[in-house]
Design a protein around this motif. Structure first.
Motif, PDB file in Angstrom:
ATOM      1  N   ARG A 127       3.720   5.650 -16.441  1.00 48.06           N
ATOM      2  CA  ARG A 127       4.821   4.894 -17.059  1.00 48.06           C
ATOM      3  C   ARG A 127       6.171   5.471 -16.659  1.00 48.06           C
ATOM      4  NH1 ARG A 127       1.166   4.739 -21.547  1.00 48.06           N
ATOM      5  NH2 ARG A 127       2.075   6.664 -22.350  1.00 48.06           N
ATOM      6  N   TYR A 128       6.239   6.813 -16.666  1.00 49.45           N
ATOM      7  CA  TYR A 128       7.512   7.440 -16.301  1.00 49.45           C
ATOM      8  C   TYR A 128       7.838   7.192 -14.833  1.00 49.45           C
ATOM      9  CZ  TYR A 128      11.264  10.820 -15.784  1.00 49.45           C
ATOM     10  OH  TYR A 128      12.475  11.399 -15.525  1.00 49.45           O
ATOM     11  N   ALA A 129       6.828   7.200 -13.976  1.00 52.10           N
ATOM     12  CA  ALA A 129       7.064   6.949 -12.556  1.00 52.10           C
ATOM     13  C   ALA A 129       7.645   5.555 -12.357  1.00 52.10           C
ATOM     14  CB  ALA A 129       5.759   7.111 -11.780  1.00 52.10           C
ATOM     15  N   LYS A 130       7.097   4.561 -13.049  1.00 49.29           N
ATOM     16  CA  LYS A 130       7.618   3.195 -12.930  1.00 49.29           C
ATOM     17  C   LYS A 130       9.035   3.106 -13.510  1.00 49.29           C
ATOM     18  CE  LYS A 130       3.065   1.011 -13.141  1.00 49.29           C
ATOM     19  NZ  LYS A 130       2.177   0.104 -13.917  1.00 49.29           N
ATOM     20  N   ALA A 131       9.250   3.827 -14.630  1.00 52.70           N
ATOM     21  CA  ALA A 131      10.587   3.815 -15.222  1.00 52.70           C
ATOM     22  C   ALA A 131      11.608   4.459 -14.298  1.00 52.70           C
ATOM     23  CB  ALA A 131      10.575   4.529 -16.576  1.00 52.70           C
ATOM     24  N   MET A 132      11.232   5.556 -13.636  1.00 56.06           N
ATOM     25  CA  MET A 132      12.162   6.228 -12.730  1.00 56.06           C
ATOM     26  C   MET A 132      12.508   5.338 -11.544  1.00 56.06           C
ATOM     27  SD  MET A 132      14.088   8.751 -12.027  1.00 56.06           S
ATOM     28  CE  MET A 132      13.606  10.004 -13.209  1.00 56.06           C
ATOM     29  N   THR A 147       2.537  17.191 -13.255  1.00 57.63           N
ATOM     30  CA  THR A 147       2.796  18.616 -13.045  1.00 57.63           C
ATOM     31  C   THR A 147       3.893  19.111 -13.987  1.00 57.63           C
ATOM     32  OG1 THR A 147       2.160  18.419 -10.720  1.00 57.63           O
ATOM     33  CG2 THR A 147       3.482  20.330 -11.342  1.00 57.63           C
ATOM     34  N   ILE A 148       4.915  18.296 -14.176  1.00 63.98           N
ATOM     35  CA  ILE A 148       5.993  18.678 -15.100  1.00 63.98           C
ATOM     36  C   ILE A 148       5.449  18.865 -16.508  1.00 63.98           C
ATOM     37  CG2 ILE A 148       8.111  17.856 -16.208  1.00 63.98           C
ATOM     38  CD1 ILE A 148       8.865  16.536 -13.585  1.00 63.98           C
ATOM     39  N   LEU A 149       4.613  17.940 -16.959  1.00 59.98           N
ATOM     40  CA  LEU A 149       4.039  18.046 -18.298  1.00 59.98           C
ATOM     41  C   LEU A 149       3.213  19.317 -18.452  1.00 59.98           C
ATOM     42  CD1 LEU A 149       2.955  14.331 -18.884  1.00 59.98           C
ATOM     43  CD2 LEU A 149       4.917  15.531 -19.875  1.00 59.98           C
ATOM     44  N   GLU A 150       2.469  19.646 -17.427  1.00 58.20           N
ATOM     45  CA  GLU A 150       1.669  20.875 -17.482  1.00 58.20           C
ATOM     46  C   GLU A 150       2.563  22.105 -17.510  1.00 58.20           C
ATOM     47  OE1 GLU A 150      -0.741  20.513 -14.046  1.00 58.20           O
ATOM     48  OE2 GLU A 150      -2.243  19.188 -14.995  1.00 58.20           O
ATOM     49  N   CYS A 151       3.653  22.075 -16.750  1.00 61.77           N
ATOM     50  CA  CYS A 151       4.548  23.232 -16.672  1.00 61.77           C
ATOM     51  C   CYS A 151       5.292  23.494 -17.967  1.00 61.77           C
ATOM     52  CB  CYS A 151       5.529  23.062 -15.520  1.00 61.77           C
ATOM     53  SG  CYS A 151       4.786  23.158 -13.878  1.00 61.77           S
ATOM     54  N   ILE A 152       5.556  22.458 -18.760  1.00 60.78           N
ATOM     55  CA  ILE A 152       6.273  22.671 -20.023  1.00 60.78           C
ATOM     56  C   ILE A 152       5.315  23.019 -21.156  1.00 60.78           C
ATOM     57  CG2 ILE A 152       8.130  21.122 -19.321  1.00 60.78           C
ATOM     58  CD1 ILE A 152       6.979  19.007 -21.183  1.00 60.78           C
ATOM     59  N   LYS A 164       2.215   9.339  -5.988  1.00 58.74           N
ATOM     60  CA  LYS A 164       2.781  10.664  -5.730  1.00 58.74           C
ATOM     61  C   LYS A 164       3.762  11.068  -6.817  1.00 58.74           C
ATOM     62  CE  LYS A 164       5.322  13.211  -2.152  1.00 58.74           C
ATOM     63  NZ  LYS A 164       5.972  13.101  -0.809  1.00 58.74           N
ATOM     64  N   LEU A 165       4.599  10.130  -7.240  1.00 62.42           N
ATOM     65  CA  LEU A 165       5.561  10.397  -8.304  1.00 62.42           C
ATOM     66  C   LEU A 165       4.857  10.663  -9.622  1.00 62.42           C
ATOM     67  CD1 LEU A 165       8.468  10.617  -9.239  1.00 62.42           C
ATOM     68  CD2 LEU A 165       8.560   8.127  -9.434  1.00 62.42           C
ATOM     69  N   THR A 197       0.836  -1.212   0.000  1.00 63.61           N
ATOM     70  CA  THR A 197       0.000   0.000   0.000  1.00 63.61           C
ATOM     71  C   THR A 197       0.865   1.254   0.000  1.00 63.61           C
ATOM     72  OG1 THR A 197      -1.705  -1.196   1.247  1.00 63.61           O
ATOM     73  CG2 THR A 197      -1.857   1.208   1.187  1.00 63.61           C
ATOM     74  N   ASP A 198       1.917   1.251   0.808  1.00 65.01           N
ATOM     75  CA  ASP A 198       2.822   2.402   0.841  1.00 65.01           C
ATOM     76  C   ASP A 198       3.566   2.555  -0.484  1.00 65.01           C
ATOM     77  OD1 ASP A 198       2.030   2.792   3.428  1.00 65.01           O
ATOM     78  OD2 ASP A 198       3.762   1.765   4.311  1.00 65.01           O
ATOM     79  N   ALA A 199       3.943   1.445  -1.097  1.00 67.65           N
ATOM     80  CA  ALA A 199       4.623   1.508  -2.388  1.00 67.65           C
ATOM     81  C   ALA A 199       3.711   2.096  -3.454  1.00 67.65           C
ATOM     82  CB  ALA A 199       5.089   0.111  -2.796  1.00 67.65           C
ATOM     83  N   GLU A 200       2.432   1.728  -3.416  1.00 66.05           N
ATOM     84  CA  GLU A 200       1.472   2.269  -4.377  1.00 66.05           C
ATOM     85  C   GLU A 200       1.285   3.761  -4.166  1.00 66.05           C
ATOM     86  OE1 GLU A 200      -0.932   2.030  -7.676  1.00 66.05           O
ATOM     87  OE2 GLU A 200       0.313   0.449  -6.788  1.00 66.05           O
ATOM     88  N   ALA A 201       1.268   4.182  -2.904  1.00 67.08           N
ATOM     89  CA  ALA A 201       1.114   5.609  -2.614  1.00 67.08           C
ATOM     90  C   ALA A 201       2.327   6.394  -3.126  1.00 67.08           C
ATOM     91  CB  ALA A 201       0.931   5.814  -1.116  1.00 67.08           C
ATOM     92  N   ARG A 202       3.527   5.832  -2.987  1.00 63.41           N
ATOM     93  CA  ARG A 202       4.731   6.498  -3.501  1.00 63.41           C
ATOM     94  C   ARG A 202       4.668   6.635  -5.018  1.00 63.41           C
ATOM     95  NH1 ARG A 202      10.228   7.147  -1.918  1.00 63.41           N
ATOM     96  NH2 ARG A 202       9.723   6.192   0.081  1.00 63.41           N
TER      97      ARG A 202
END
Length: 346
Positions: A192-197, A172-177, A165-166, A157-162
């Motif tokens: 996908r990017y969160a899992k890749a990171m 947010t980054i996509l919106e900012c660019i 969050k990522l 559950t904690d891993a899913e929450a992390r």
């Protein structure tokens, strides 16, 4: 005395026809004059060289430095301070060579093998001792948030929450660019990017003890062991863009060798973190030194940084080379040269 610069000068004892080279066609030339002038020139050169220095015999060296007797060297009187003494050939500064009785700090009785006394060519690095020791029960050079990430293995559950969050941070980054995270092409990209990171940085969750997994063996081998061209992929911690290259690892065993694949796994563990190439190179060398207690370790890494290629100076093809030499590899020039020559990068 005035001298005319147009008239060449000559050394004392040199015949007139020797100026600018002698010649039988010179008006003052004669065989007797030539022979006489040659002898005069030779004697002038010989007299300017002083007495010939003869080597000292072993018997001439006085063991007692306290004697105030003076002895003559080719007609000259030597003072007691100048008197050669055999003692000066016996005393050696502590920093010049290692103690011949130095032994490896052993974890096993079979590891107690003295080091070959090296000829010191480079001083010990002042920064090696400043690095934190490897924690075999925890993580190797962990960061502040690493332990909590590791504990999430047992709490899905904690891993899913992390991960969620990522993913939000990526959105947010996509919106900012200036992008639209909801358009078709970017749908699911934050996840996908969160899992890749998390995969790119999986080295934070790995432990040196588990990587080695007991693959250390006693072997009567004291020559270089080198694994070349280990592909390495890491993330620059300054811009979060990749740098890729090859790492070459070598060590001189002291009755302990490690499974060859473990060298690549150690490099992989440290590279799968946010890194700078200099630190990555040193961490691999120090980890291998801690595990094996070898006579020497050498690590050389060559890589290309996308932060130099895609941005900033924008210089494709620029390669960065770093090295870390420990123990005999740092102190013995011949050993270091052998390692570099075997890499083909001398």
């Amino acid at each position: 005395m005035d001298t005319n610069p147009a008239i060449p000068t000559r050394a004392k004892g040199t015949g007139a026809h020797f100026v600018n080279g002698h010649s039988p066609l010179h008006s003052s030339y004669s065989a007797d004059t030539d022979r006489s002038d040659r002898e005069s020139t030779f004697n002038a050169i010989k007299s300017s060289m002083g007495p010939r220095n003869e080597p000292l015999d072993v018997e001439e060296l006085q063991l007692d430095d306290t004697t105030n007797g003076q002895r003559s060297f080719h007609g000259s009187t030597a003072s007691p301070k100048q008197n050669p003494s055999a003692r000066q050939y016996e005393e050696v500064a502590d920093g010049d060579i290692e103690d011949l009785d130095q032994k490896i700090s052993a974890r096993d009785l079979r590891d107690q093998v003295p080091l070959t006394p090296p000829a010191t060519t480079r001083s010990a690095s002042p920064f090696v001792s400043q690095n934190p020791t490897i924690d075999f029960d925890g993580l190797s050079w962990p960061s502040a948030g690493t332990l909590s990430r590791l504990r999430e293995r047992e709490h899905p559950t904690d891993a899913e929450a992390r991960l969620e969050k990522l993913s939000g941070a990526v959105r947010t980054i996509l919106e900012c660019i200036g992008e639209d995270p909801d358009r078709e092409g970017l749908h699911g990209t934050p996840e996908r990017y969160a899992k890749a990171m998390m995969w790119f940085t999986k080295g934070y969750e790995e432990n040196l003890r588990d990587i080695v997994n007991g693959a250390v063996f006693h072997e009567d081998h004291d020559e270089l062991v080198i694994v070349k061209d280990i592909e390495v992929y890491s993330l620059c911690e300054h811009h979060l863009v990749p740098f890729t290259g090859r790492m070459h690892i070598g060590y001189i065993p002291s009755r302990r060798v490690i499974g060859l694949s473990k060298l690549a796994r150690i490099a992989e563990m440290f590279s799968r973190r946010l890194q700078v190439q200099e630190r990555l190179t040193k961490q691999v060398a120090l980890a291998l030194s801690e595990v094996l207690k070898p006579q020497g370790v050498a690590v050389v890494m060559e890589s290309s940084h996308l932060c130099m290629v895609m941005r900033g100076v924008q210089k494709p093809g620029a390669m960065t080379t770093t090295s870390c030499m420990l123990g005999a590899m740092r102190k013995r020039a011949k050993t270091r040269e052998e390692f570099l020559s075997l890499l083909g990068r001398r």
